[in-house]
Design an enzyme around this catalytic site. Sequence first.
Site, mmCIF file in Angstrom:
data_model
loop_
_atom_site.group_PDB
_atom_site.id
_atom_site.type_symbol
_atom_site.label_atom_id
_atom_site.label_comp_id
_atom_site.label_asym_id
_atom_site.label_seq_id
_atom_site.Cartn_x
_atom_site.Cartn_y
_atom_site.Cartn_z
ATOM 1 C CG HIS A 180 -5.573 6.766 7.616
ATOM 2 N ND1 HIS A 180 -5.907 8.099 7.744
ATOM 3 C CD2 HIS A 180 -4.633 6.705 6.638
ATOM 4 C CE1 HIS A 180 -5.197 8.808 6.868
ATOM 5 N NE2 HIS A 180 -4.417 7.987 6.188
ATOM 6 C CE LYS A 183 -2.038 7.397 9.784
ATOM 7 N NZ LYS A 183 -0.647 7.112 9.340
HETATM 8 P P1 NAP Z 1 2.529 -1.555 7.510
HETATM 9 O O1 NAP Z 1 1.656 -2.402 6.622
HETATM 10 O O2 NAP Z 1 2.495 -1.785 8.987
HETATM 11 O O3 NAP Z 1 4.021 -1.722 6.946
HETATM 12 C C1 NAP Z 1 5.155 -1.321 7.644
HETATM 13 C C2 NAP Z 1 6.173 -2.422 7.453
HETATM 14 O O4 NAP Z 1 7.415 -1.975 7.984
HETATM 15 C C3 NAP Z 1 5.789 -3.701 8.198
HETATM 16 O O5 NAP Z 1 6.066 -4.838 7.394
HETATM 17 C C4 NAP Z 1 6.676 -3.623 9.422
HETATM 18 O O6 NAP Z 1 6.933 -4.886 10.001
HETATM 19 C C5 NAP Z 1 7.911 -3.017 8.807
HETATM 20 N N1 NAP Z 1 8.872 -2.509 9.784
HETATM 21 C C6 NAP Z 1 8.657 -2.122 11.066
HETATM 22 N N2 NAP Z 1 9.822 -1.774 11.647
HETATM 23 C C7 NAP Z 1 10.779 -1.968 10.709
HETATM 24 C C8 NAP Z 1 12.178 -1.811 10.711
HETATM 25 N N3 NAP Z 1 12.842 -1.444 11.809
HETATM 26 N N4 NAP Z 1 12.870 -2.074 9.576
HETATM 27 C C9 NAP Z 1 12.212 -2.483 8.469
HETATM 28 N N5 NAP Z 1 10.892 -2.689 8.415
HETATM 29 C C10 NAP Z 1 10.178 -2.425 9.521
HETATM 30 O O7 NAP Z 1 2.231 -0.018 7.281
HETATM 31 P P2 NAP Z 1 1.838 0.749 5.930
HETATM 32 O O8 NAP Z 1 0.368 0.927 5.874
HETATM 33 O O9 NAP Z 1 2.558 0.145 4.770
HETATM 34 O O10 NAP Z 1 2.427 2.190 6.259
HETATM 35 C C11 NAP Z 1 3.819 2.364 6.534
HETATM 36 C C12 NAP Z 1 4.088 3.821 6.861
HETATM 37 O O11 NAP Z 1 3.819 4.602 5.710
HETATM 38 C C13 NAP Z 1 3.222 4.404 7.979
HETATM 39 O O12 NAP Z 1 3.984 5.360 8.710
HETATM 40 C C14 NAP Z 1 2.096 5.108 7.230
HETATM 41 O O13 NAP Z 1 1.525 6.160 7.983
HETATM 42 C C15 NAP Z 1 2.892 5.627 6.042
HETATM 43 N N6 NAP Z 1 2.122 5.894 4.842
HETATM 44 C C16 NAP Z 1 2.476 6.995 4.141
HETATM 45 C C17 NAP Z 1 1.876 7.265 2.950
HETATM 46 C C18 NAP Z 1 2.332 8.463 2.164
HETATM 47 O O14 NAP Z 1 1.808 8.701 1.061
HETATM 48 N N7 NAP Z 1 3.311 9.216 2.645
HETATM 49 C C19 NAP Z 1 0.859 6.435 2.461
HETATM 50 C C20 NAP Z 1 0.505 5.320 3.205
HETATM 51 C C21 NAP Z 1 1.155 5.026 4.390
HETATM 52 P P3 NAP Z 1 5.964 -5.402 11.208
HETATM 53 O O15 NAP Z 1 4.586 -5.507 10.612
HETATM 54 O O16 NAP Z 1 6.546 -6.714 11.589
HETATM 55 O O17 NAP Z 1 6.046 -4.351 12.293
#
Ligand code: NAP
Length: 270
Positions: free
Chosen positions: A157, A161
């Site tokens: 990843h 992450k």
């Molecule tokens: P990311 O780019 O860090 O996005 C997460 C977003 O959520 C950021 O903008 C973050 O803000 C925000 N956030 C943090 N705390 C929050 C809150 N209390 N309320 C609302 N928003 C908040 O991460 P990502 O790559 O998109 O991944 C997000 C999650 O999805 C991770 O857990 C990842 O492992 C998971 N994921 C799952 C899949 C799947 O298929 N299931 C696929 C990809 C990713 P800040 O940056 O300011 O903290």
Amino acid sequence: MSATSANPIGVAVCGIYGRVGTTVAHAVAREDDLALVGGVDVIASAGGFTTADGSTVATDTDLPTLLARAKTDVIVDFTRADAARVNVRAALEHGVHAVVGTTGMEFSEIEELGELAAANGLGLVVAPNFALTAVLMMHVSKLIGKHMDYCDIVEYHHERKIDAPSGTALQSAIDIREARGSDFISVPTEKETLVGTRGGEHGGINVHAVRLPGMVAHQQIVFGGLGQTLTIRQDSTSTESFVPGVLMAVRAAPELRGLTHGLDALLGLE
Ligand code: NAP
């Protein structure tokens, strides 16, 4: 609920400015039977979230504020575990279905949220991976593991992450071990000169996490038998890979009750 362009499913995206949240929000906005009603993130942009057609939706810093102002049928959460557990509870307490991609929550708390969803007559879909190729990889791995004695998982990843192993890798290890019915052989390393080199371990499956820039989400499952190996590799090369699975879950959620874990049931794989 039968959604149409005249009566679309109202969708709010938590983590709307994140990598996956942004992609999902744009995808929702493109669909005729779905309506992007708002988004939540740590910092809400004063200008809102602008979709490809130039329209904007307001964003908030907490979900209850959004739910109070915008008619929402389903939330989609791609944030972080500590935020997701709060957002899902808030949605379910407001009578709103939830689709969760965020990884890092304990399965016991997911089950607890599922009970809340069931008690409130709502659907909760939680999937460690929404990429259909990943779901298929996990499905066939359960069949293969029954016939092999050794198994290692390597997941790759992006460097930012925050949790390890990935939800997909952990769920793969749990499912493959459970389908096999007994532990795989994992010969203990007598001398580990660099601590942790053999990775984490579940049921004899060693799990290794690589974190590098340029990666999105990738996984190899390597099975070993006498004089032979079988490797299955899945690559999500962009966050678009999660869109078809997320949209499938969003459309299904209003018809579901309680917890649906993974997309297998929605794809008819069970
Ligand atoms: P990311 O780019 O860090 O996005 C997460 C977003 O959520 C950021 O903008 C973050 O803000 C925000 N956030 C943090 N705390 C929050 C809150 N209390 N309320 C609302 N928003 C908040 O991460 P990502 O790559 O998109 O991944 C997000 C999650 O999805 C991770 O857990 C990842 O492992 C998971 N994921 C799952 C899949 C799947 O298929 N299931 C696929 C990809 C990713 P800040 O940056 O300011 O903290």
